[in-house]
Scaffold this motif. Structure first.
Motif, short mmCIF file in Angstrom:
data_model
loop_
_atom_site.label_atom_id
_atom_site.label_comp_id
_atom_site.label_asym_id
_atom_site.label_seq_id
_atom_site.Cartn_x
_atom_site.Cartn_y
_atom_site.Cartn_z
N ARG A 135 -3.22 0.53 18.81
CA ARG A 135 -3.13 1.66 17.94
C ARG A 135 -3.86 1.51 16.49
NH1 ARG A 135 2.71 3.78 15.11
NH2 ARG A 135 1.61 5.42 13.40
N SER A 149 -3.83 -12.87 1.28
CA SER A 149 -3.46 -13.60 2.77
C SER A 149 -4.24 -14.83 2.94
CB SER A 149 -3.70 -12.67 3.98
OG SER A 149 -4.46 -11.77 3.70
N LYS A 190 5.49 -8.79 3.85
CA LYS A 190 4.91 -9.56 4.66
C LYS A 190 3.80 -10.31 3.51
CE LYS A 190 2.96 -11.92 7.66
NZ LYS A 190 3.70 -13.02 8.41
N GLU A 250 -3.57 4.18 9.33
CA GLU A 250 -3.65 5.45 9.44
C GLU A 250 -3.57 6.38 8.06
OE1 GLU A 250 -1.75 5.51 14.02
OE2 GLU A 250 -0.53 6.34 12.36
N THR A 251 -2.86 5.94 7.26
CA THR A 251 -2.43 6.62 5.99
C THR A 251 -3.83 6.31 5.17
OG1 THR A 251 -0.07 6.14 6.13
CG2 THR A 251 -0.98 6.77 3.81
N ALA A 252 -4.24 5.19 5.22
CA ALA A 252 -5.23 4.82 4.32
C ALA A 252 -6.62 5.52 4.84
CB ALA A 252 -5.32 3.16 4.37
N LYS A 282 0.39 -8.72 10.73
CA LYS A 282 1.81 -8.81 11.28
C LYS A 282 2.78 -7.98 10.69
CE LYS A 282 1.06 -13.83 12.30
NZ LYS A 282 1.55 -15.22 12.08
N ALA A 283 2.32 -7.10 9.73
CA ALA A 283 3.45 -6.51 9.10
C ALA A 283 3.86 -5.25 9.94
CB ALA A 283 2.96 -5.93 7.75
N GLU A 284 5.13 -5.08 10.14
CA GLU A 284 5.45 -3.94 10.93
C GLU A 284 4.94 -2.39 10.19
OE1 GLU A 284 9.88 -2.32 12.50
OE2 GLU A 284 9.71 -4.10 11.85
N GLY A 285 4.54 -1.91 11.35
CA GLY A 285 3.99 -0.66 10.79
C GLY A 285 2.61 -0.43 10.00
N PHE A 286 1.69 -1.79 10.09
CA PHE A 286 0.37 -1.75 9.40
C PHE A 286 -0.50 -1.00 10.03
CE2 PHE A 286 -3.77 -3.51 8.89
CZ PHE A 286 -3.65 -3.91 7.57
N ILE A 313 -3.28 2.99 -1.60
CA ILE A 313 -3.33 3.57 -0.31
C ILE A 313 -2.58 5.16 -0.41
CG2 ILE A 313 -2.54 3.52 1.98
CD1 ILE A 313 -3.05 0.72 1.96
N GLY A 324 -2.63 -12.40 8.09
CA GLY A 324 -1.46 -12.19 8.06
C GLY A 324 -0.53 -11.12 7.90
N TYR A 325 -1.48 -9.97 7.10
CA TYR A 325 -1.05 -8.80 6.95
C TYR A 325 -0.96 -7.79 8.29
CZ TYR A 325 -6.23 -8.49 6.74
OH TYR A 325 -7.45 -8.61 7.13
N LEU A 375 -6.93 -7.34 0.27
CA LEU A 375 -6.23 -7.89 1.66
C LEU A 375 -6.54 -9.50 1.82
CD1 LEU A 375 -6.50 -5.23 4.15
CD2 LEU A 375 -4.38 -6.15 3.22
N LEU A 384 -2.36 -2.45 -4.36
CA LEU A 384 -2.96 -2.32 -2.85
C LEU A 384 -2.20 -0.80 -2.30
CD1 LEU A 384 -4.29 -4.63 -0.20
CD2 LEU A 384 -2.63 -2.84 0.24
N GLU A 432 0.50 2.20 11.10
CA GLU A 432 0.71 3.25 10.62
C GLU A 432 0.05 3.34 9.01
OE1 GLU A 432 4.85 4.55 10.63
OE2 GLU A 432 4.59 5.88 9.11
N LEU A 433 0.13 2.54 8.29
CA LEU A 433 -0.42 2.27 7.01
C LEU A 433 -1.80 2.32 7.12
CD1 LEU A 433 1.05 1.45 4.07
CD2 LEU A 433 0.15 -0.69 4.38
#
Lengths: 383, 462
Positions: free
Chosen positions: B255, B280, A330, B298-300, B289-293, A217, B286-287, B276, A213, B295-296
């Motif tokens: 965000r 989970s 996570k 935004e990347t995707a 809750k990942a810090e920076g999700f 990305i 739960g994903y 995803l 995954l 931002e990820l």
């Protein structure tokens, strides 16, 4: 030919065991529920088709049952009819989720359902009761775990805890009923090591899926969006097409993952069932568990990525995980305790009943075969 | 059609109509929330009465019946206040006359008379009275039966509410409606957030998407691919957001919401999306809750106004690019306080909302939802859960279930009418059984009643 009653026949282990019993000419009664809009019969038919056993359907009897209810939720006549044909019972139904939020559901499926299933064993005068547990009922601090009743200890998650409680309940109730029983404790099971086929993609597959995954990305970002976000996280494409994906995985200590293929589980379980020994406990485990470093290399080779780093000890306070690391961390959280597990498993009882049957070490060819199959079937997902 | 410009002119008109026995209907924007049509006789259009004056010492704003929700909110917002209003084009006084204000802000601002400091009326005989007049008609009372109009409201003094500079919004996805209802009740009980609502997926997909086609794709992604049954929207200050995190809920924060909104075209076709939920199963969503999700994401999704605008018709692209470049269009607080979010829900078809006040109990709401669904389904009527908003610390809630009707299809209109008659019977039956249901049908002309009279006055049981 023997008649078997299986719970959990639509699950990973259960479906493989059902298929093998049918191939051996036995009759199987599947006890279980429908799911969504599919009835049990339809679910079992799908499983049989997956195994290429459509024509064996007449030796499978499906009984829609609710294991949490007295008489399995059946009417009196249906229950009497079910009990009138004594059969060896193999209880595989299980909730394999780990999160504490699923505590009530895990307790219900893994522990509370035993009451009705064991009542059924009594009422049907079952000749033998086999309970499929997990090797990880042994306390986490046990270095060599014996094929013995569970000892007190701490558990990594609700799954281990409920399986341990269930083992105790099975043993106690079967003794009271004078019902011979055995307990099978597999470790972590993946697909068929010979063909790569599998109808479940959790555990070992979970990590690869998570990496796929994340890789998807960033590959898309690099290919279609200029890759600015990727570069900010130190992610780039190498000249050979390898994706440089810095991914630090912090583990408290070096350990190993005890992995067995489903074909080994089936071979061992059918031997145990064929020559049942009362009150015996069997570890269906690997003698050559995999290290995290090996698995990281396998993942890198399979996915065409580089940069997975296993580090031991506490992560530094200053660590700022990149988004890929944070998401991967996570997603693998439920499995984290197993990545640094140090338990080894004695399998004397299994060797006695099934000499010459042992799981192969998880080599890269086996890993690749299994993962290639998973990707080919899109992780069994249809959108 | 007459267009009075003052209370005195309204009074003169009503006296004249009474003497001449001319029936009349007052109108704001043409119909009320339930879609009632205009009646025969004179139509009194109140659009010219646009008084809008602030009394900041008393946290009050006086408005005439011609002031729209958007005009009022914009004026209040410019002064640093918020007012409890309906959809942007609705005339605020008309909303009160019809039903009181129904929105997610009812969680903290209440409903019906809770939003009003005083209001002045002209009675059908042309006499004047106000709410805060001891010998006047008692508009604070509520009766669970159809009512006639008390007259025409010629001005109302509404409450101004304070705002803080750290307000934010978040959406919490839930796997079941019951889970969302329980969460909303808990938040209201703990006073977390100043606006809380359980939103159906149709509602969320519609408000996020600039086109109906995209809304359909988004609905499929949220419901089918990601397994969301509903989302709980919470607006609050930084302390409320901190509490949500502390409670351990997975959040679509401001965000991430922006990334999803502006990245919708890629969201609908993302090949990794199906992985995803598979990853989970232990902890749904739960994903998040990942810090920076975010931002990820935004990347995707590469979110941008330009990308989103590619999904609208070519002649509208430039407009949409400019529109979505404005931060307000992805700001959950702004979108909700100006009620932009709910204004897209009727884009495909007109919707008939079945609106109820009732206890915030999952069993009761699910029973009603299932019965409304069972009435609609065999008749081929599109039907969805709209929203549920807790009020009065979660003791009660507003529940909206929507039937959609094509106004150009006589057959569908007939089927919806037939269905509504059955819905009425269900509501009467469940109301008689529980003694706690209030149907919006009976709130018509009682929008100025005391909230407690509306929610808790006992209904005779059957």
């Amino acid at each position: 030919m023997t008649r078997f009653v299986l719970t959990g026949a639509t699950g990973f282990l259960g479906s493989h065991l059902m298929a093998e019993l049918l191939r051996d000419g036995h009759t199987v009664v599947a006890l279980g529920r429908g799911s969504g809009e599919s009835g049990l019969k339809e679910r079992i038919a799908r499983q049989l088709a997956w195994f290429g056993l459509d024509s064996e359907g007449d030796r499978v009897h499906c009984v829609e049952a609710e294991l949490l209810k007295p008489r399995l939720g059946l009417g009196q006549a249906a229950y009497r009819e079910l009990c009138s044909h004594p059969a060896t019972i193999v209880h595989l139904a299980s909730d394999t989720r780990f999160a504490p939020a699923n505590r009530a559901a895990s307790l219900a499926t893994n522990v509370e359902s035993l009451a009705a299933v064991l009542d059924f064993a009594r009422d049907s005068a079952a000749p033998f009761f086999h309970y499929v547990s997990t090797a990880y009922v042994a306390p986490a601090d046990c270095s060599l775990c014996r094929e013995e009743p569970v000892a007190h200890g701490s558990f990594a998650n609700i799954y281990e805890e409920t399986k341990a409680r269930a083992e105790l309940q099975v043993a106690q109730r079967c003794r009271e009923l004078g019902l011979p029983y055995s307990i099978l404790r597999p470790s972590i099971v993946y697909g068929d090591c010979r063909t790569g086929r599998s109808n479940s993609f959790t555990a070992l597959y979970h990590h690869v899926k998570a990496l796929e995954l994340i890789r998807g990305i960033y590959l898309n970002d690099l290919a279609s969006q200029g890759g600015a976000k990727s570069r900010a996280s130190g992610i780039a494409l190498g000249p050979d097409g390898t994706l440089k994906l810095p991914l630090r995985i912090f583990l408290p200590r070096k350990g190993h993952l005890n992995l067995i293929p489903i074909d080994f589980f089936v071979a061992a379980a059918t031997r145990i069932i064929a020559a049942p020994r009362p009150a015996a406990i069997y570890h269906l485990t690997s003698r050559t568990p995999s290290t995290m470093e090996e698995l990281a290399l396998f993942c890198e080779a399979f996915l065409g990525i580089a940069g997975i780093e296993i580090r031991y000890g506490e992560p530094p306070a200053s660590l700022r995980p990149n988004p890929a690391e944070a998401l991967f961390g996570k997603l693998i959280e439920p499995y984290r305790p197993y990545l640094s597990d140090t338990r080894s498993f004695d399998s004397t009882n299994l060797t006695a009943v099934a000499p010459g049957i042992a799981p192969p070490p998880l080599s890269y060819p086996i890993f690749e075969r299994c993962m290639r199959y998973a990707v080919e079937v899109n992780w069994a997902h249809t959108r | 059609m007459v267009l009075p410009g003052s209370a005195a002119e309204v009074a003169a008109l009503l006296r004249l109509f009474q003497e001449a026995e001319i029936s009349w209907t007052a109108r704001g924007n043409g119909s009320n929330i339930l879609g009632f049509e205009l009646d025969e006789g004179a139509i009194i259009d109140l659009n010219r009465m646009r008084e809008l004056s602030f009394d900041e010492k008393n946290w009050s704003v006086r408005i005439g019946p011609g002031v729209s929700a958007f005009e009022l909110q914009r004026a209040a917002f410019a002064r640093g206040y918020r007012v409890h209003v309906a959809e942007p084009a609705a005339l605020v006084v008309a909303s009160f006359m019809c039903s009181g204000i129904l929105s997610l802000f009812a969680t903290s601002y209440g409903t019906s008379a809770e939003g009003v400091l005083d209001a002045r009326f002209v009675a059908p005989d042309g006499s004047a009275f106000s709410m805060n007049q001891k010998e006047g008609p008692n508009l604070f009372a509520f009766a669970p039966a159809p009512q006639s109009t008390p007259g025409i409201c010629v001005s109302a003094d509404l409450k101004l509410h304070p705002m803080t500079d750290d307000e934010e919004g978040a959406l919490i996805p839930c796997s079941t409606l019951a889970e969302g209802l329980e969460l909303a009740r808990e938040l209201a009980q703990r006073r977390i957030g100043f606006a809380v609502g359980v939103l159906g997926i149709e509602y969320v997909a519609s408000f996020m998407s600039p086109t109906q086609e995209l809304a359909g794709e988004v609905k499929s992604v949220l419901a089918d691919s990601l397994g969301m049954a509903c989302l709980v929207l919470v607006l609050g200050d930084s302390y409320a957001m901190g509490s949500l995190k502390q409670m351990g809920h997975p959040l679509i924060d401001q965000r991430l919401f922006r990334a999803l909104s502006l990245g919708l075209p890629d969201l609908a076709s993302a090949p990794w999306l199906d992985l995803l939920p598979q990853l989970s199963q232990d902890e749904p969503f739960g994903y998040l809750k990942a810090e920076g999700f975010a931002e990820l994401a935004e990347t995707a999704l590469a979110p941008s106004p330009e990308r989103l605008a590619q999904k609208v018709d070519p002649e509208l692209r430039e407009f949409h690019e400019k529109l979505y470049a404005r931060p307000e269009l992805t700001d959950l607080v702004w979108l909700n306080m100006f009620r932009i979010t709910s204004s897209r829900i009727g884009r495909e078809k007109h919707f008939f909302p079945i609106l109820l006040y009732l206890p915030l109990e999952a069993g009761l709401i699910e029973e009603l939802g299932a019965r409304f669904q069972a009435i609609a389904k065999p008749r081929g009527i599109k039907h969805e859960v709209g929203f549920v908003t807790p009020i009065d610390a979660g003791k009660r809630c507003i529940f909206e279930y929507d039937y959609y009707v094509d106004q150009c299809d006589a057959g569908e209109i007939a089927r919806v009418r037939e269905a509504i008659a059955e819905v009425a019977a269900v509501i009467d039956e469940v109301g008689a059984r529980t003694g706690t249901l209030r149907w919006m049908r009976y709130v018509l002309y009682q929008g100025f009643c005391r909230m407690e009279n509306l929610l808790y006055t006992e209904v005779p049981r059957g």
